[in-house]
Design a protein around this motif. Structure first.
Motif, PDB file in Angstrom:
ATOM      1  N   TYR A  25     -40.596  51.220 -12.694  1.00  0.00           N
ATOM      2  CA  TYR A  25     -41.433  52.564 -12.614  1.00  0.00           C
ATOM      3  C   TYR A  25     -40.950  53.551 -13.622  1.00  0.00           C
ATOM      4  O   TYR A  25     -39.581  53.950 -13.377  1.00  0.00           O
ATOM      5  CB  TYR A  25     -41.570  53.091 -11.123  1.00  0.00           C
ATOM      6  CG  TYR A  25     -42.697  54.441 -11.129  1.00  0.00           C
ATOM      7  CD1 TYR A  25     -43.753  54.068 -10.644  1.00  0.00           C
ATOM      8  CD2 TYR A  25     -42.205  55.686 -11.574  1.00  0.00           C
ATOM      9  CE1 TYR A  25     -44.739  55.136 -10.694  1.00  0.00           C
ATOM     10  CE2 TYR A  25     -43.120  56.701 -11.473  1.00  0.00           C
ATOM     11  CZ  TYR A  25     -44.303  56.444 -11.217  1.00  0.00           C
ATOM     12  OH  TYR A  25     -45.267  57.613 -11.166  1.00  0.00           O
ATOM     13  N   ALA A 216     -45.836  55.095  -7.065  1.00  0.00           N
ATOM     14  CA  ALA A 216     -44.833  53.702  -7.078  1.00  0.00           C
ATOM     15  C   ALA A 216     -44.896  52.861  -5.894  1.00  0.00           C
ATOM     16  O   ALA A 216     -45.084  51.783  -5.980  1.00  0.00           O
ATOM     17  CB  ALA A 216     -43.355  54.308  -7.099  1.00  0.00           C
ATOM     18  N   HIS A 227     -36.141  52.492 -11.525  1.00  0.00           N
ATOM     19  CA  HIS A 227     -36.924  53.753 -11.717  1.00  0.00           C
ATOM     20  C   HIS A 227     -36.308  54.515 -12.720  1.00  0.00           C
ATOM     21  O   HIS A 227     -35.051  54.672 -12.741  1.00  0.00           O
ATOM     22  CB  HIS A 227     -36.898  54.784 -10.227  1.00  0.00           C
ATOM     23  CG  HIS A 227     -37.471  56.171 -10.805  1.00  0.00           C
ATOM     24  ND1 HIS A 227     -36.794  57.276 -10.572  1.00  0.00           N
ATOM     25  CD2 HIS A 227     -38.671  56.387 -11.208  1.00  0.00           C
ATOM     26  CE1 HIS A 227     -37.622  58.485 -10.811  1.00  0.00           C
ATOM     27  NE2 HIS A 227     -38.658  57.786 -11.223  1.00  0.00           N
ATOM     28  N   LEU A 246     -37.885  60.241  -4.851  1.00  0.00           N
ATOM     29  CA  LEU A 246     -38.058  58.880  -4.748  1.00  0.00           C
ATOM     30  C   LEU A 246     -36.946  58.280  -3.871  1.00  0.00           C
ATOM     31  O   LEU A 246     -37.317  57.178  -3.663  1.00  0.00           O
ATOM     32  CB  LEU A 246     -37.887  58.465  -6.161  1.00  0.00           C
ATOM     33  CG  LEU A 246     -39.460  58.488  -6.943  1.00  0.00           C
ATOM     34  CD1 LEU A 246     -39.026  58.588  -8.360  1.00  0.00           C
ATOM     35  CD2 LEU A 246     -40.443  57.510  -6.427  1.00  0.00           C
ATOM     36  N   LYS A 270     -31.265  52.670 -10.236  1.00  0.00           N
ATOM     37  CA  LYS A 270     -31.631  53.890 -10.863  1.00  0.00           C
ATOM     38  C   LYS A 270     -31.212  53.883 -12.187  1.00  0.00           C
ATOM     39  O   LYS A 270     -29.808  53.823 -12.314  1.00  0.00           O
ATOM     40  CB  LYS A 270     -31.089  55.039 -10.259  1.00  0.00           C
ATOM     41  CG  LYS A 270     -31.842  55.122  -8.778  1.00  0.00           C
ATOM     42  CD  LYS A 270     -33.116  55.869  -8.859  1.00  0.00           C
ATOM     43  CE  LYS A 270     -34.018  56.144  -7.635  1.00  0.00           C
ATOM     44  NZ  LYS A 270     -35.178  56.493  -7.562  1.00  0.00           N
TER      45      LYS A 270
END
Length: 306
Positions: A25, A216, A227, A246, A270
């Protein structure tokens, strides 16, 4: 492949949940104006990552959103005597044109925030019912920061270290709707003349922090592999908390623990790309990729010559 994990602050093996499939995402633009050179760097970097993963024979589910509901969009529409939707559609088209000019592949799904209001309301409702969010007297809904002991985990901020600043901020608030100055809106009550949707808390619209969690989850599932976005989504955590949502709304809005520390690190890696400048030309794409991903990059004639 190893990538830098923002949460752990180290390079880690990028191992997907399902071998041969990557669920990614990437935060897209708020389409209230033309994109600037800074917007283009993450577009190029993560497009290159996607291409490499696909080149290696992997399936990549690549979702990148369009934020088409925001204070800036509403203001722009009011200033131009048009609607928020008209502004959003105009600059969404310009963004796609610039993206094509950069030879960036179209995402698997390009969701719009306004097309996911039901999902957003569902997450906000879960947060309220679980005690992680509360309804202010004007109909705003705020995330209760102190309800989560892991608050600041992604940005490595300690909430206790911010208390003195919070007290100073509170002293300036004559009519504070929040329990704590650090709390932030996940749903905003509509003001006169603003677009709105029906909700359990009255007419309103999403806060900027919640929409990516909903999109997402809908298009990639409750747990994703990566992400990605601009560095500002990390450095602005203290005030906007976008990236944290998130981890906050995504996790607290479900019964599952979706980020698990294990032998492969965090299940949901991340990676936030540094953003300083980029060009809307093929030359600029090459220049962006000549800079290391975590480093700031200068834009100018000297950089283009080298």
């Amino acid at each position: 492949m190893q990538i830098f994990n923002t949460m752990t602050r180290r390079k880690e093996e990028f191992t997907p949940q399902k071998e041969g499939e990557y669920r990614i995402y990437v935060c897209g633009p708020t389409v209230y104006n033309y994109i600037h050179i800074g917007n283009a760097r993450p577009m190029i970097v993560f497009d290159t990552l996607r291409r490499y993963l696909e080149y290696c024979g992997n399936k990549v589910y690549y979702v990148s959103n369009i934020t088409d509901i925001d204070d800036k969009l509403i203001k722009k529409g009011q200033e131009e005597g048009t609607s928020m939707q008209e502004v959003a559609r105009k600059f969404e088209a310009e963004y796609i044109k610039d993206s094509d000019g950069l030879n960036v592949m179209a995402p698997t799904v390009r969701p719009r925030a306004t097309e996911h209001i039901g999902e957003i309301i569902g997450i906000v409702k879960d947060l309220v019912e679980s005690g992680h969010a509360y309804v202010a007297r004007n109909g705003d809904v705020y995330f209760r920061v102190k309800s989560d002991s892991d608050y600041g985990k992604l940005s490595h901020l300690n909430l206790d270290d911010l208390e003195s600043g919070n007290r100073a901020l509170r002293s300036q608030m004559d009519d504070d709707l929040k329990e704590d100055p650090a709390d932030f809106a996940v749903w905003k009550a509509a003001k006169p003349g603003e677009p709105y949707w029906e909700s359990p808390w009255g007419h309103g619209r999403p806060g900027w922090h919640i929409e990516c969690s909903a999109m997402a989850r809908k298009h990639l599932g409750k747990t994703i592999d990566l992400h990605a976005g601009g560095q500002d989504l990390i450095t602005l955590l203290q005030s906007f908390q976008h990236g944290f949502m998130l981890l906050g709304a995504f996790l607290l809005g479900t019964d599952e623990q979706e980020v698990e520390d294990g032998e492969h690190g965090d299940k949901r890696n991340k990676l936030h790309e540094g953003v300083s400048a980029a060009s809307l030309t093929g030359t600029g794409r090459t220049h962006r990729m000549s800079n290391r991903s975590k480093h700031e990059a200068s834009w100018g004639k000297k950089g283009l010559k080298t």
